[in-house]
Design a protein around this motif. Structure first.
Motif, PDB file in Angstrom:
ATOM      1  N   THR A 203       0.826  -1.196   0.000  1.00  0.00           N
ATOM      2  CA  THR A 203       0.000   0.000   0.000  1.00  0.00           C
ATOM      3  C   THR A 203       0.869   1.258   0.000  1.00  0.00           C
ATOM      4  N   LEU A 204       2.116   1.107   0.387  1.00  0.00           N
ATOM      5  CA  LEU A 204       3.058   2.228   0.418  1.00  0.00           C
ATOM      6  C   LEU A 204       3.226   2.820  -0.972  1.00  0.00           C
ATOM      7  N   ALA A 205       3.189   4.143  -1.059  1.00  0.00           N
ATOM      8  CA  ALA A 205       3.411   4.824  -2.340  1.00  0.00           C
ATOM      9  C   ALA A 205       4.884   5.251  -2.424  1.00  0.00           C
ATOM     10  N   LEU A 206       5.154   6.357  -3.071  1.00  0.00           N
ATOM     11  CA  LEU A 206       6.544   6.755  -3.309  1.00  0.00           C
ATOM     12  C   LEU A 206       7.235   7.221  -2.037  1.00  0.00           C
ATOM     13  N   GLU A 207       6.507   7.909  -1.159  1.00  0.00           N
ATOM     14  CA  GLU A 207       7.012   8.325   0.154  1.00  0.00           C
ATOM     15  C   GLU A 207       8.316   9.112   0.055  1.00  0.00           C
ATOM     16  N   GLY A 208       8.388  10.058  -0.895  1.00  0.00           N
ATOM     17  CA  GLY A 208       9.540  10.945  -0.975  1.00  0.00           C
ATOM     18  C   GLY A 208      10.794  10.331  -1.543  1.00  0.00           C
ATOM     19  N   ARG A 209      10.711   9.174  -2.184  1.00  0.00           N
ATOM     20  CA  ARG A 209      11.895   8.490  -2.699  1.00  0.00           C
ATOM     21  C   ARG A 209      12.101   8.698  -4.187  1.00  0.00           C
ATOM     22  N   ALA A 210      11.557   9.765  -4.746  1.00  0.00           N
ATOM     23  CA  ALA A 210      11.644   9.973  -6.195  1.00  0.00           C
ATOM     24  C   ALA A 210      13.087  10.042  -6.671  1.00  0.00           C
ATOM     25  N   GLY A 211      13.972  10.601  -5.854  1.00  0.00           N
ATOM     26  CA  GLY A 211      15.366  10.740  -6.261  1.00  0.00           C
ATOM     27  C   GLY A 211      15.992   9.416  -6.648  1.00  0.00           C
ATOM     28  N   TYR A 212      15.571   8.344  -5.973  1.00  0.00           N
ATOM     29  CA  TYR A 212      16.067   7.012  -6.333  1.00  0.00           C
ATOM     30  C   TYR A 212      15.095   6.300  -7.266  1.00  0.00           C
ATOM     31  N   TYR A 213      13.825   6.245  -6.876  1.00  0.00           N
ATOM     32  CA  TYR A 213      12.882   5.346  -7.526  1.00  0.00           C
ATOM     33  C   TYR A 213      12.573   5.745  -8.966  1.00  0.00           C
TER      34      TYR A 213
END
Length: 476
Positions: A203-213
């Protein structure tokens, strides 16, 4: 046993959430003595006091399950150096010393070649080890180049390509269940098993990890490493021992047996998608393209599914489905082994027998066997579930991995040829997706994912038994 750990990327999320609590757990269990030394290296212009204060804060936040004295001991052992990971002089200052050091690259994978090159120039004390997080390279070619760089730095036995999934209690129990139980091992083949699903839905979304994901996506982030590793443990032949050579040889055999997907296969047997806005995990989630730091033009997938088949005596005819997605309606993290139905039911029309499914829960950890029994009415079939509760692990997964690094046991790390074989399996999929051979679907956050393919269930022609690059010697 090495008692010196140098972490590059020492102020990042990986260090805060996993490495520091793992060290505290090792200290509490008596595996780290008073001479242990942690050197943190990062770009921040900090001094030792500020870093120790940060370590204390992160341990209180993420390592509260460890005793306070263990957390204090880890913080007291911490030292800090500001460093540019591409500068040999900075790197040399971090790893300097006569005693061997375990160098942990808690860095974005794109920096690995630069960091390893800097370590070449800086030099490492004899007996040192190097630890890399997944993914190991960006594709097959870059994985090979990285392996060549590492081979010039330390022996293969001193390279730890870690995957914390391999240290999970339930993952270990996949081996224990099938190899130590007479009732299961004779059934562990395509004659009795129709399908194996290896799933990490969250259920977890991106949670601020755009720099990696956003530069990686679900296929590289989960399927290429974690889920393929689980495939290896489920499908491997019984090893002679669980020593590093026997265990890793059998895992490589599995990856070499995976039938390469053609463009036709990829169009019919893979899916990719990204989430739209919705509600997941009790929270309102923006569409992936609206998440901070996301570049919509990259077409990064947040859901990936791949169906694989193995060209082996044991598994010919069994489908292996690997799937991972973010912002879905429910967490489902398991290995589900689906057995074939019995050939005949003598119960008339009083209910239906569901196929037996043996589920290895990954998070939460546990085991469940779904089966069929007799209900309250005679000859009326009813579903039954047998559940086994797992004892809490003595160490968290990262604690087990760090202990193996310190002791020099690479059995649960990924060998160089194994990393390359994993890329061999999925590089055709990456290439085809890059050519838009498979449409990028969309699904609302909080849903079950993208709709099934309209051609679901179609049969495809079998490929040749040998892989295109195989030689006659490989086939023997």
């Amino acid at each position: 046993m090495i008692d010196r750990l140098a972490v590059f990327g020492a102020t990042g999320d990986l260090t805060a959430r996993y490495l520091l609590p793992a060290l505290a757990a090792l200290r509490a269990a008596g595996h780290l003595h008073g001479g242990f030394r942690l050197t943190g290296a990062s770009r921040e212009d900090w001094d030792g006091d500020r870093y120790r204060a940060w370590v204390t804060e992160q341990l209180d936040r993420h390592g509260a399950f460890c005793p306070a004295d263990a957390r204090r001991a880890v913080a007291a052992s911490a030292h800090y150096r500001q460093a540019d990971v591409t500068d040999p002089a900075d790197v040399a200052a971090v790893v300097a010393g006569e005693d061997p050091v375990a160098v942990y690259l808690a860095l974005p994978p794109a920096l690995f070649p630069h960091m390893v090159t800097a370590l070449h120039d800086a030099g490492l004390p004899m007996g040192s080890r190097i630890v890399l997080e997944k993914p190991f390279g960006e594709d097959l070619a870059s994985a090979r180049e990285l392996n060549l760089l590492l081979a010039g730095l330390v022996p293969e036995q001193a390279v730890f390509r870690v995957d914390h999934f391999l240290a999970m209690t339930t993952v270990q129990n996949v081996l224990g269940s099938r190899l130590a139980n007479r009732v299961l091992e004779p059934l562990w083949n395509s004659t009795h098993i129709a399908e194996v699903e290896i799933v990490w839905d969250e259920t977890l979304a991106l949670e601020g990890r755009a720099g990696y994901y956003d530069g990686v996506g679900a296929l590289k982030d989960m399927v290429q490493n974690h889920l393929l590793q689980l495939l290896c443990l489920v499908a491997m032949e019984p090893p002679i021992t669980l020593g590093e050579r026997d265990l890793r040889d059998r895992k490589v055999d599995v990856l070499r047996s995976v039938r390469l997907l053609t463009d036709y296969d990829i169009a019919h047997r893979t899916r990719r998608a990204r989430y739209l806005s919705g509600r997941s995990g009790g929270h309102t989630v923006p569409a992936y393209v609206d998440e901070e730091g996301v570049n919509p033009r990259r077409h990064t997938e947040t859901f990936a599914e791949v169906e694989l088949e193995l060209d082996s005596w044991r598994w010919s005819g069994t489908t292996f489905r690997l799937r991972s997605g973010k912002a879905l309606g429910q967490d489902r993290k398991e290995v589900a082994v689906r057995f074939r139905s019995v050939p005949h039911l003598p119960f008339g029309h009083e209910g239906a027998a569901l196929p037996n499914v043996l589920r290895f829960g990954l998070e939460p950890e546990g085991m469940t066997l779904d089966m069929t029994g007799i209900g309250s009415r005679a000859q009326a079939l009813t579903p039954l579930s047998l559940t086994a509760r797992m004892e809490p692990p003595a160490l968290p997964a990262y604690g087990r991995l760090l202990l193996d690094v310190m002791r020099g046991d690479p059995a649960l790390s990924i060998r160089g040829d194994e990393a390359e074989q994993a890329w061999r399996v999925l590089t055709p999929v990456l290439d085809a997706w890059e050519r838009d051979l498979v449409p990028l679907q969309e699904y609302p956050a909080g849903s079950d994912g993208p709709p099934p393919r309209p051609h679901e269930g179609e049969q495809r022609p079998r490929s040749a038994l040998l892989h295109p690059e195989a030689t006659p010697d490989d086939a023997v």
